[in-house]
Structures are given as structure tokens and as C-alpha cells.
Design an enzyme around this catalytic site. Structure first.
Site, short mmCIF file in Angstrom:
data_model
loop_
_atom_site.label_atom_id
_atom_site.label_comp_id
_atom_site.label_asym_id
_atom_site.label_seq_id
_atom_site.Cartn_x
_atom_site.Cartn_y
_atom_site.Cartn_z
NE ARG A 102 -3.23 0.29 2.11
CZ ARG A 102 -5.08 0.45 2.18
NH1 ARG A 102 -5.32 1.47 3.36
NH2 ARG A 102 -6.45 -0.15 1.94
CG HIS A 129 -8.25 -0.21 -2.93
ND1 HIS A 129 -7.47 -1.31 -2.29
CD2 HIS A 129 -9.34 0.29 -2.00
CE1 HIS A 129 -7.56 -1.75 -1.00
NE2 HIS A 129 -9.14 -0.77 -0.94
CD GLN A 132 -13.18 -2.47 -0.86
OE1 GLN A 132 -12.59 -1.96 -0.11
NE2 GLN A 132 -14.63 -2.45 -1.17
CG ASP A 221 -14.11 6.07 -1.27
OD1 ASP A 221 -14.24 6.10 -0.74
OD2 ASP A 221 -12.80 5.74 -2.16
CB CYS A 261 -14.36 0.98 -0.44
SG CYS A 261 -14.04 2.72 -0.24
NE ARG A 289 -10.08 -5.16 0.31
CZ ARG A 289 -9.72 -4.23 0.64
NH1 ARG A 289 -10.05 -3.18 1.25
NH2 ARG A 289 -8.57 -4.22 0.08
N1 CP Z 1 -11.39 0.66 2.16
C1 CP Z 1 -10.14 -0.39 2.95
O1 CP Z 1 -9.39 -0.16 1.79
O2 CP Z 1 -9.74 0.03 3.59
P1 CP Z 1 -8.91 -0.13 5.04
O3 CP Z 1 -8.04 1.44 4.22
O4 CP Z 1 -8.78 0.28 6.19
O5 CP Z 1 -7.44 -1.09 4.77
#
Ligand code: CP
Length: 306
Positions: A102, A129, A132, A221, A261, A289
Site C-alpha cells: 500500500r 484499489h 477492494q 467513497d 468501501c 475482503r
Molecule cells: N477499504 C479499505 O481499503 O479499507 P482500509 O483503508 O481500512 O484498508
């Protein structure tokens, strides 16, 4: 699947079918599913941004498949002191069996994958992403039992990693996507022009009430993605008409499902009554997830995965 999951562009229709099949089995058989796909394997997680769902679901999923996870804050690595991404990728490839990253700049992830000899999974960049959105497709398929012909309206910032990935997903899987935002936050031409293997249509509509007409799903989002905090006041003002409110929900199909998300900024992109209401499936998305990422790991790392 290809070696890496950098974006949904690498995912084929057949990959998607297999992810759904394996994730469905892993979900229904979770208490008894054998600890086998990652037996003896060590997976690194390199995160330079906060995470609740992605980190925990990956770490739990790796454990449930018999592997070990090693969490690495990017600031703790020599990367923070100037070691190159190329050198880091080559070194970690000698220890680990996969890396989940990430980070801010998508180009950094692409660079890591180029020099890595082990699978690299995108756990969120400024552009995409994929974990997700593959989960979101799985969740929609659970509810609608199909994706082709299903309509989603996405309201809010239409140029972030979630909306970019939804565009690729519609063009992969065949659902119809209408994105709604002010012109300033409209999807990029490059994303709209992308051509995928599926028949899903993608359109941009500045009027949120028109966008949600006939929608089976409404997705939103946060308006201020990580890294854009300086624009908070400006974004809130511009995007308030795109809040997923009761009035917006009542303009869609009567059985519309609400997706997010998470994390949500309640009272901004979505009202409390909508996210807590009977149409909301946000916690099903969050749970999935785990199941979908386990399926992705099994497909990338276990050559005997059925
Ligand atoms: N949706 C998502 O990626 O959540 P986090 O940022 O908590 O990992």
C-alpha cells in the site's frame, strides 16, 4: 492469473470466475477449510498509509491459509533512507514468497513489481484499489447472481482509486456504471477510453438524481482520499450535492443496495440513516475482503490451487 495484481487490467474474465468460485468455497467452508495453500510461505506487507480492513483481512487470510505474514511499515525499511525500490524488490524476493504493498504513487508499485521475482499485490495506490473492487464484484454477484446488465451509480470523487478501479471492473465484468460528480471531479479521459473485454457501459452524469435512476447499486467513497487533505474544505463544498442521502436512495430502484468501501465519513459522502439503513451492504463488502483476498493469494501462490 499473471504474476502480479497491480490493477484490474491484469485480471481476465477466467481469473474473475476462478476468484468467485474459490472465494465462495472459502467463505462457506471457513471453519473447516484446510490450512494448505500458503503452507511454508512468508508474505510481506509493506504499508506506507493507514489501513484497517486491508491489513487485517490480509493478515488473517494468510494465517488461515497456513502462511506467515510480516508487516513492514515503509518508514522502518531502508527505503525511507534512500535504498532504491529496485534493490529492495530484489532483496525481498530472496526472502519472501509475495509482497502486498500500500503506497502513494502507483508508479512505485509498478517499479517494485518490475524488479520483483515474486508476486506483488496492490493493496491501494493513488490510482487503483484492485483488491477492494474485486471484492465488490464478488459482493454484487452474491446479491444479484450476475454482473452483466446490473446498474451501479457511483457518486462523489470520480477520479480516485476506487472509481478508476470500478471503471476497469465494469469493462471487465459487464456491469453498467454511471459516475456522477461535478466536472472538476469527473473521471479522466484515459480511464473512460480504456477498453476491456466485457460489455459494461461506463458513463459520466453530472446530475446525481439522473445518475441513480434505475440503479441496482449506489456506491460512494470518501471525498478526501489519503494525500489530498489540504483540499478538504474545497472538496466538501463541491461534492455535498453528491451525498448519498435518503432522497438520492429513493430516486433509485426500490431494492437498491448501498455500497461503500469504508472507512466512511458519516454526514459527508453518506448520511447516517443510509449507511445504517436496510439497503446498506457495506459490512458484507468489508467481510468479503477476507474471502476474496484469500482466493487471490491461493491463485497467485499455490500452483495446485484448483
Ligand atoms: N477499504 C479499505 O481499503 O479499507 P482500509 O483503508 O481500512 O484498508
Amino acid at each position: 492469473m499473471q504474476k502480479d495484481l497491480v490493477s484490474i487490467q491484469e485480471v481476465t474474465v477466467e481469473d474473475l470466475r476462478r476468484i468467485f468460485e474459490i472465494a465462495t468455497k472459502m467463505k462457506s467452508e471457513r471453519p473447516s477449510y484446510p490450512l494448505k495453500h500458503l503452507q511454508g510461505k512468508s508474505i510481506g506487507l509493506i504499508f506506507s498509509k493507514s489501513s484497517t480492513r486491508t491489513r487485517v483481512s490480509f493478515e488473517v487470510g494468510i494465517r488461515e491459509l497456513g502462511g506467515a505474514s510480516i508487516f513492514l511499515d515503509q518508514a522502518d525499511l531502508q527505503l525511507g533512507r534512500g535504498e532504491t525500490i529496485a534493490d529492495t524488490a530484489q532483496v525481498l524476493s530472496r526472502y519472501l514468497h509475495a509482497v502486498i504493498i500500500r503506497t502513494h504513487e502507483h508508479a512505485e508499485l509498478v517499479e517494485f513489481a518490475k524488479f520483483s521475482t515474486i508476486p506483488v499485490i496492490n493493496a491501494l495506490t493513488n490510482m487503483f484499489h484492485p483488491c477492494q473492487i474485486l471484492t465488490d464484484l464478488f459482493t454484487m454477484n452474491e446479491y444479484s447472481e450476475k454482473l452483466e446488465g446490473v446498474k451501479m451509480a457511483y457518486l462523489g470523487d470520480c477520479a480516485n482509486n476506487t472509481s478508476n478501479s470500478l471503471i476497469l471492473a465494469a469493462k471487465l465484468s459487464g456491469f453498467d456504471l454511471v459516475l456522477s460528480s461535478p466536472e472538476e471531479y469527473a473521471p479522466s479521459k484515459a480511464m473512460m477510453d480504456y477498453s476491456g473485454p466485457g460489455n459494461g457501459s461506463v458513463a459520466w452524469e453530472p446530475d446525481p438524481f439522473k445518475a441513480v435512476k434505475g440503479a441496482d447499486y449506489i456506491y460512494t467513497d470518501v471525498w478526501v482520499s489519503m494525500g489530498y487533505e489540504k483540499e478538504t474544505a474545497k472538496r466538501k463544498k463541491a461534492l455535498m450535492p453528491y451525498q448519498v442521502s435518503r432522497e438520492i436512495v429513493e430516486s433509485a430502484k426500490s431494492n437498491v443496495k448501498i455500497m461503500h468501501c469504508l472507512p466512511a465519513k458519516r454526514g459527508e459522502e453518506i448520511s447516517d440513516e443510509v449507511i445504517d439503513g436496510h439497503s446498506s451492504i457495506v459490512f458484507d463488502q468489508a467481510e468479503n475482503r477476507l474471502h476474496v483476498q484469500k482466493a487471490i493469494l491461493a491463485l497467485l501462490l499455490d500452483e495446485n490451487c484448483p
